[in-house]
Design a protein around this motif. Sequence first.
Motif, PDB file in Angstrom:
ATOM      1  N   THR A  12       6.480   0.941   0.477  1.00 42.79           N
ATOM      2  CA  THR A  12       5.205   0.391   0.962  1.00 42.79           C
ATOM      3  C   THR A  12       4.048   0.869   0.095  1.00 42.79           C
ATOM      4  O   THR A  12       3.944   2.050  -0.222  1.00 42.79           O
ATOM      5  N   PRO A  13       3.172  -0.058  -0.277  1.00 42.00           N
ATOM      6  CA  PRO A  13       2.026   0.347  -1.096  1.00 42.00           C
ATOM      7  C   PRO A  13       0.974   1.138  -0.301  1.00 42.00           C
ATOM      8  O   PRO A  13       0.183   1.870  -0.886  1.00 42.00           O
ATOM      9  N   TYR A  14       0.970   0.994   1.025  1.00 40.75           N
ATOM     10  CA  TYR A  14       0.019   1.717   1.870  1.00 40.75           C
ATOM     11  C   TYR A  14       0.781   2.592   2.860  1.00 40.75           C
ATOM     12  O   TYR A  14       1.922   2.287   3.202  1.00 40.75           O
ATOM     13  N   LYS A  15       0.135   3.676   3.292  1.00 41.97           N
ATOM     14  CA  LYS A  15       0.761   4.564   4.284  1.00 41.97           C
ATOM     15  C   LYS A  15      -0.295   4.973   5.320  1.00 41.97           C
ATOM     16  O   LYS A  15      -1.462   5.192   4.972  1.00 41.97           O
ATOM     17  N   ILE A 309       8.912  -3.573  10.020  1.00 50.26           N
ATOM     18  CA  ILE A 309       7.437  -3.571   9.946  1.00 50.26           C
ATOM     19  C   ILE A 309       6.964  -3.120   8.555  1.00 50.26           C
ATOM     20  O   ILE A 309       5.999  -3.656   8.012  1.00 50.26           O
ATOM     21  N   HIS A 310       7.666  -2.138   7.993  1.00 51.17           N
ATOM     22  CA  HIS A 310       7.337  -1.720   6.618  1.00 51.17           C
ATOM     23  C   HIS A 310       7.409  -2.906   5.665  1.00 51.17           C
ATOM     24  O   HIS A 310       6.490  -3.158   4.887  1.00 51.17           O
ATOM     25  N   GLY A 314       3.779  -4.029   4.552  1.00 49.03           N
ATOM     26  CA  GLY A 314       3.467  -3.215   3.370  1.00 49.03           C
ATOM     27  C   GLY A 314       2.800  -1.895   3.714  1.00 49.03           C
ATOM     28  O   GLY A 314       2.297  -1.187   2.843  1.00 49.03           O
ATOM     29  N   VAL A 315       2.805  -1.547   5.002  1.00 50.29           N
ATOM     30  CA  VAL A 315       2.215  -0.277   5.439  1.00 50.29           C
ATOM     31  C   VAL A 315       3.324   0.657   5.913  1.00 50.29           C
ATOM     32  O   VAL A 315       4.092   0.302   6.817  1.00 50.29           O
ATOM     33  N   GLY A 316       3.398   1.820   5.346  1.00 52.11           N
ATOM     34  CA  GLY A 316       4.393   2.814   5.732  1.00 52.11           C
ATOM     35  C   GLY A 316       3.968   3.551   6.988  1.00 52.11           C
ATOM     36  O   GLY A 316       2.895   4.155   7.022  1.00 52.11           O
TER      37      GLY A 316
END
Lengths: 357, 357
Positions: A12-15, A309-310, A314-316
């Motif tokens: 994921t590019p975002y966390k 969901i990841h 794209g959100v971890g």
Amino acid sequence: MTNTLKSSYQKTPYKLSGNGPRNISVLKEAFQNIDENLESDIYGNGAIIEDFQTKIAKILGKEEAVFFPSGTMAQQIALRIWADRKNNRQMAYHPLSHLEIHEQDGLKELQQINPVLLGTAERLLTIEDIKALQEPVSSVLLELPQREIGGQLPSFEELEEISAYCKEQGIALHLDGARLWEVMPFYEKSAEEICALFDSVYVSFYKGIGAIAGAILAGDADFVQEAKIWKRRYGGDLISLYPYILSADYYFDKRIGKMEGYYEAAKKLAERFNACDGVKTVPEVPVSNMFHVHFDKPINEIGPKLTEIHDETGVGISGYLQEKSEGVCSFEVSVGDGLDEIQEDVLHSLFEKLAKL
Amino acid sequence: MTNTLKSSYQKTPYKLSGNGPRNISVLKEAFQNIDENLESDIYGNGAIIEDFQTKIAKILGKEEAVFFPSGTMAQQIALRIWADRKNNRQMAYHPLSHLEIHEQDGLKELQQINPVLLGTAERLLTIEDIKALQEPVSSVLLELPQREIGGQLPSFEELEEISAYCKEQGIALHLDGARLWEVMPFYEKSAEEICALFDSVYVSFYKGIGAIAGAILAGDADFVQEAKIWKRRYGGDLISLYPYILSADYYFDKRIGKMEGYYEAAKKLAERFNACDGVKTVPEVPVSNMFHVHFDKPINEIGPKLTEIHDETGVGISGYLQEKSEGVCSFEVSVGDGLDEIQEDVLHSLFEKLAKL
């Protein structure tokens, strides 16, 4: 399956958590404006290490401070010094102290110090637990916040009571301040005001501060001088610690003013988790930038959903799940710079999906 | 006066010893071509640390290797593992071993290991010293070269005898290879051929190799697994060791092929010192890149002269002098890249001045 969750998280590019990827750019950013002719620290001496120690000692309100490669090393040493001073190899801490569960029993194996476990694993230790000690101890270690139970905190009043009681009993009070910077907004106190309640203090620079690694141990001048001898014994007195020191200094200055924002964001984020059925946070209202998220379902049900969901958002959310009890699993959130980079509509969609678990 | 010598040394643009200044450029050079997206090692895992461990294990001819922040930590741990395996807290080393004189008794204080001193301080320990041991020991530590006596070496044949004897007696043989890379040219042996005589090996990356800091401990797979547990106990299992690992790898590749040149240059440099009246090197003919220089005069006579030569030639000879015995003082030379940068006529003039002492 755990591996699927982990690898989907890593992609994921975002966390939700953290200050961005732990990669070489962390070092490069810290060093980009540092003069290449600046001389290394040498075995604990030199401006780089001495200036940073002085800076942090002053912030903590302690006479002196010494930079360590790790908190593990710093804290075992602090407890050994107190054990020697009080001539007592017994000390006391929470059952889920870092020293008890993450250090391969270094305190016992290297220092022959016997910790007494205060209270029970699932709650904060209290002044009553300390008063109920059946045997004398040289020190009590308090971790603020208590990480393994989601980052909970006693009230400042209880801290003051604990401090006064320990002083009266001749017990040294040591602060495991791995996340001290992160609790200052909740207490509405300066680091100095909190540390004044403790005889010795360890702080870290790679949690909320987000540096590469490194720790400071602070206390009275003679305590710190003794700690430096032990640092040599442990093999922590490296010829050069500057890669950690300079990055700790850089990220300290960059993020120390952001702790209030992380704390406020953590409270809002916890609210969103708590609004989902079968999901709750511990603590319910965070008292720092961190909290734990508990699901009323087992890992084998939640894991694939988080993975989904990841991939979709794209959100971890988390790269792992831990079984808390039969049918309940959990993970940890620590808010840093990363959360701010996520668009509100993406976050909204993420929580819509979580609500359907 | 010592301070004058030190500061005059620090001001010289050239030095007889070393690989150039220990400043931030050492880190910047190592990292300039490293991709900023490369992921950190995490608590001993990840490609950065695992690949380097595998690389060095192979070079040393050992099953596995583990990267440590320091040799102090690595060696105490090696000796503890052997003590446990042999169920014996006695071991043996040279009276001037690093562990005996530079580690604030960490081995004794942290591991309750009692070293027996083999032979006498001013000479190499021999196989006869080991055979004369009055009590069983779990391990013998050999330092190659023996740094505190100028970097002396036993013959390879004696090493083989020591190795065979220890094997026969059930004594683990540990190599303090802080300067192992530096003695390969003298022995005309590979690291693997030398290390085959030892059960465990420590090597360093900031002496001849000139990296920032860091060490490798190598041995059998189960030995290394145990060492990793102890590394966690000591607080050496940092979340990120990459500043040291990547620079160790970079400078290893840069300088491992230069050891022969350093050794040849050290022999020539020693000849020039020995040609001066009242000056001699130990050993007389170096067996590595290092040697000690002894003056037949006390510190208070030699110090001001060296300071003068520093100021006049711009070449640093030494920043300190050590009293060896009544009226005799000394310092250490370790040849690296720096010597090559000094013009021959400047060196000539330096030795003319030294000859007049």
